[in-house]
Scaffold this motif. Structure first.
Motif, PDB file in Angstrom:
ATOM      1  N   ASP A 290       1.790  -9.652  -1.139  1.00 35.60           N
ATOM      2  CA  ASP A 290       2.627  -8.505  -1.527  1.00 35.60           C
ATOM      3  C   ASP A 290       2.015  -7.186  -1.063  1.00 35.60           C
ATOM      4  OD1 ASP A 290       4.425 -10.230  -2.722  1.00 35.60           O
ATOM      5  OD2 ASP A 290       3.659  -9.900  -4.751  1.00 35.60           O
TER       6      ASP A 290
ATOM      7  N   ASP B  11       2.631  -5.842   2.488  1.00 36.48           N
ATOM      8  CA  ASP B  11       3.944  -5.257   2.776  1.00 36.48           C
ATOM      9  C   ASP B  11       4.176  -3.950   2.011  1.00 36.48           C
ATOM     10  OD1 ASP B  11       6.462  -5.300   4.062  1.00 36.48           O
ATOM     11  OD2 ASP B  11       7.389  -6.091   2.237  1.00 36.48           O
TER      12      ASP B  11
ATOM     13  N   ASP C 194       4.466  -0.081   0.925  1.00 33.13           N
ATOM     14  CA  ASP C 194       5.009   1.084   1.626  1.00 33.13           C
ATOM     15  C   ASP C 194       3.897   1.944   2.232  1.00 33.13           C
ATOM     16  OD1 ASP C 194       7.710   2.698   1.836  1.00 33.13           O
ATOM     17  OD2 ASP C 194       6.128   4.158   1.386  1.00 33.13           O
ATOM     18  N   ASP C 195       4.207   2.567   3.353  1.00 32.37           N
ATOM     19  CA  ASP C 195       3.237   3.415   4.058  1.00 32.37           C
ATOM     20  C   ASP C 195       2.655   4.510   3.167  1.00 32.37           C
ATOM     21  OD1 ASP C 195       3.576   1.927   6.348  1.00 32.37           O
ATOM     22  OD2 ASP C 195       4.911   3.367   7.313  1.00 32.37           O
TER      23      ASP C 195
ATOM     24  N   ASP D 250       5.354   0.688  -5.362  1.00 28.33           N
ATOM     25  CA  ASP D 250       6.042   0.238  -4.154  1.00 28.33           C
ATOM     26  C   ASP D 250       7.486  -0.130  -4.475  1.00 28.33           C
ATOM     27  OD1 ASP D 250       5.937  -0.697  -1.310  1.00 28.33           O
ATOM     28  OD2 ASP D 250       6.280  -2.650  -2.241  1.00 28.33           O
ATOM     29  N   TRP D 251       7.695  -0.814  -5.592  1.00 27.59           N
ATOM     30  CA  TRP D 251       9.030  -1.188  -6.039  1.00 27.59           C
ATOM     31  C   TRP D 251       9.860   0.061  -6.345  1.00 27.59           C
ATOM     32  CZ3 TRP D 251      10.252  -3.481 -11.465  1.00 27.59           C
ATOM     33  CH2 TRP D 251      11.523  -4.036 -11.478  1.00 27.59           C
TER      34      TRP D 251
ATOM     35  N   ILE E   5       9.590   2.912  -4.942  1.00 28.40           N
ATOM     36  CA  ILE E   5       9.939   3.528  -3.660  1.00 28.40           C
ATOM     37  C   ILE E   5      11.083   2.759  -2.995  1.00 28.40           C
ATOM     38  CG2 ILE E   5       9.120   3.926  -1.287  1.00 28.40           C
ATOM     39  CD1 ILE E   5       6.315   4.477  -2.591  1.00 28.40           C
ATOM     40  N   LYS E   6      10.984   1.431  -3.022  1.00 32.29           N
ATOM     41  CA  LYS E   6      11.938   0.598  -2.276  1.00 32.29           C
ATOM     42  C   LYS E   6      13.247   0.320  -3.019  1.00 32.29           C
ATOM     43  CE  LYS E   6       8.323  -1.591   0.457  1.00 32.29           C
ATOM     44  NZ  LYS E   6       7.486  -2.770   0.622  1.00 32.29           N
ATOM     45  N   GLU E   7      13.186   0.203  -4.330  1.00 29.19           N
ATOM     46  CA  GLU E   7      14.381  -0.097  -5.128  1.00 29.19           C
ATOM     47  C   GLU E   7      14.380   0.723  -6.410  1.00 29.19           C
ATOM     48  OE1 GLU E   7      15.610  -4.603  -4.409  1.00 29.19           O
ATOM     49  OE2 GLU E   7      13.657  -4.429  -5.400  1.00 29.19           O
TER      50      GLU E   7
END
Length: 92
Positions: free
Chosen positions: A24, A27, A29-30, A74-75, A77-79
């Motif tokens: 995890d 992958d 986020d930058d 990260d979650w 940011i992505k969702e």
């Protein structure tokens, strides 16, 4: 991945969990890469905010490890819609 897994295991993660978390983290986020690399190299924890949530507050409130809190960020940011709803319900 092997390097991250080894570091996680040295810091107390069981092997199966270390493998899952390492995958995890690969992958992530930058925006979170520098914080991850800093923690992997020195164990220093960087604090920051995403969608109104501070990493340190999530870590404390939900008794998370730093990598778990990073993955939660990260979650966010992505969702963001799903993550915010789940966090507000009290995810663990």
């Amino acid at each position: 991945m092997e390097n991250i897994k080894d570091i996680l295991m040295k810091r107390g993660y069981p092997e199966k969990q270390a493998i899952t978390v390492a995958i995890d983290l690969l992958d992530i986020d930058d925006q979170l890469q520098n914080a991850l690399h800093c923690w992997l190299e020195t164990e220093n924890e960087t604090d920051f905010q995403v969608e109104g949530f501070k990493l340190s507050e999530l870590k404390h409130k939900f008794d998370m490890t730093y990598p778990a809190a990073l993955l939660t960020m990260d979650w966010l940011i992505k969702e963001p819609k799903f993550a915010i709803r789940s966090i507000n319900r009290g995810i663990k």
